[in-house]
Design a protein around this motif. Structure first.
Motif, PDB file in Angstrom:
ATOM      1  N   LEU A  97      38.426  21.600  87.937  1.00  0.00           N
ATOM      2  CA  LEU A  97      39.079  22.813  87.727  1.00  0.00           C
ATOM      3  C   LEU A  97      39.722  23.484  88.876  1.00  0.00           C
ATOM      4  O   LEU A  97      40.563  24.395  88.679  1.00  0.00           O
ATOM      5  CB  LEU A  97      37.723  23.722  87.627  1.00  0.00           C
ATOM      6  N   GLU A  98      39.286  22.993  90.206  1.00  0.00           N
ATOM      7  CA  GLU A  98      40.270  23.202  91.399  1.00  0.00           C
ATOM      8  C   GLU A  98      41.756  23.047  91.375  1.00  0.00           C
ATOM      9  O   GLU A  98      42.638  23.464  91.904  1.00  0.00           O
ATOM     10  CB  GLU A  98      39.950  22.659  92.745  1.00  0.00           C
ATOM     11  N   PHE A  99      42.389  22.111  90.392  1.00  0.00           N
ATOM     12  CA  PHE A  99      43.553  21.489  90.409  1.00  0.00           C
ATOM     13  C   PHE A  99      44.273  21.873  88.747  1.00  0.00           C
ATOM     14  O   PHE A  99      45.224  20.930  88.553  1.00  0.00           O
ATOM     15  CB  PHE A  99      43.622  20.117  90.844  1.00  0.00           C
ATOM     16  N   GLY A 100      43.839  22.906  88.383  1.00  0.00           N
ATOM     17  CA  GLY A 100      44.618  23.203  87.116  1.00  0.00           C
ATOM     18  C   GLY A 100      44.076  22.947  85.665  1.00  0.00           C
ATOM     19  O   GLY A 100      44.470  23.566  84.621  1.00  0.00           O
ATOM     20  N   LEU A 101      43.093  22.188  85.626  1.00  0.00           N
ATOM     21  CA  LEU A 101      42.489  21.860  84.488  1.00  0.00           C
ATOM     22  C   LEU A 101      41.395  22.990  84.048  1.00  0.00           C
ATOM     23  O   LEU A 101      40.986  23.601  84.937  1.00  0.00           O
ATOM     24  CB  LEU A 101      41.613  20.655  84.383  1.00  0.00           C
ATOM     25  N   MET A 102      41.145  23.218  82.586  1.00  0.00           N
ATOM     26  CA  MET A 102      40.417  24.422  82.067  1.00  0.00           C
ATOM     27  C   MET A 102      39.507  23.558  80.995  1.00  0.00           C
ATOM     28  O   MET A 102      39.933  22.519  80.474  1.00  0.00           O
ATOM     29  CB  MET A 102      41.184  25.081  81.299  1.00  0.00           C
ATOM     30  N   LEU A 103      38.142  24.131  80.829  1.00  0.00           N
ATOM     31  CA  LEU A 103      37.439  23.483  80.099  1.00  0.00           C
ATOM     32  C   LEU A 103      36.862  24.525  79.042  1.00  0.00           C
ATOM     33  O   LEU A 103      36.503  25.624  79.356  1.00  0.00           O
ATOM     34  CB  LEU A 103      36.001  22.948  80.975  1.00  0.00           C
ATOM     35  N   GLU A 104      36.946  24.141  77.914  1.00  0.00           N
ATOM     36  CA  GLU A 104      36.651  24.946  76.789  1.00  0.00           C
ATOM     37  C   GLU A 104      35.281  24.775  76.360  1.00  0.00           C
ATOM     38  O   GLU A 104      35.068  23.575  76.162  1.00  0.00           O
ATOM     39  CB  GLU A 104      37.522  24.743  75.521  1.00  0.00           C
ATOM     40  N   VAL A 105      34.404  25.668  76.396  1.00  0.00           N
ATOM     41  CA  VAL A 105      32.909  25.087  76.173  1.00  0.00           C
ATOM     42  C   VAL A 105      32.459  25.729  74.832  1.00  0.00           C
ATOM     43  O   VAL A 105      32.712  27.059  74.447  1.00  0.00           O
ATOM     44  CB  VAL A 105      31.892  25.724  77.077  1.00  0.00           C
ATOM     45  N   ARG A 106      32.139  25.028  73.754  1.00  0.00           N
ATOM     46  CA  ARG A 106      32.118  25.329  72.210  1.00  0.00           C
ATOM     47  C   ARG A 106      30.485  24.802  71.998  1.00  0.00           C
ATOM     48  O   ARG A 106      30.208  23.441  72.279  1.00  0.00           O
ATOM     49  CB  ARG A 106      33.100  24.746  71.593  1.00  0.00           C
TER      50      ARG A 106
END
Length: 131
Positions: A97-106
């Motif tokens: 997450l520190e380097f631009g990725l995002m996590l969608e939690v569903r």
């Protein structure tokens, strides 16, 4: 508290202003975090996705179209947690997450699909008729 499964969808691209070495460090820390989560029962196996695929619809099977670059899905994993908030907190520990990725939690839907239930697949006209 009963445990539920949540899908983590990895989205985005690496921050291009970051060095490849810094990003590789985050990737290495990710695999440590991932393996620990697996051994603790907080995570279930998932996978990175390749850059190729097919789109299957009633029109047939084609190469794409795929989501715009800003919505690229890079991989998926599963979290085991008591609540959506707990699952998001576990996901927030991902070093990438520190380097631009995002996590969608569903949350995963336990019920079988039904045309009468309002879901992501329900067209707007059907939703308006229910109101």
């Amino acid at each position: 508290m009963p445990q539920n499964e949540y899908l983590l969808i990895s989205r985005g691209q690496w921050d291009e202003s970051a060095s490849k070495e810094a990003v590789q460090g985050a990737i290495d820390r990710f695999y440590t975090w991932y393996e620990q989560g697996l051994s603790q029962g907080k995570l279930k196996r998932g996978s990175r996705l390749e850059n190729r695929g097919k789109l299957v619809s009633k029109a047939g099977i084609t190469d794409g179209p795929f989501a715009e670059a800003k919505e690229l899905v890079g991989g998926y994993w599963f979290v085991v947690a008591g609540t959506l908030e707990e699952a998001a907190a576990i996901a927030a520990e991902n070093p990438c997450l520190e380097f631009g990725l995002m996590l969608e939690v569903r949350p995963l839907e336990a019920a079988r699909a039904s045309a009468s239930a309002v879901t992501n697949e329900t067209p707007p006209a059907w939703r308006a008729a229910e109101a």
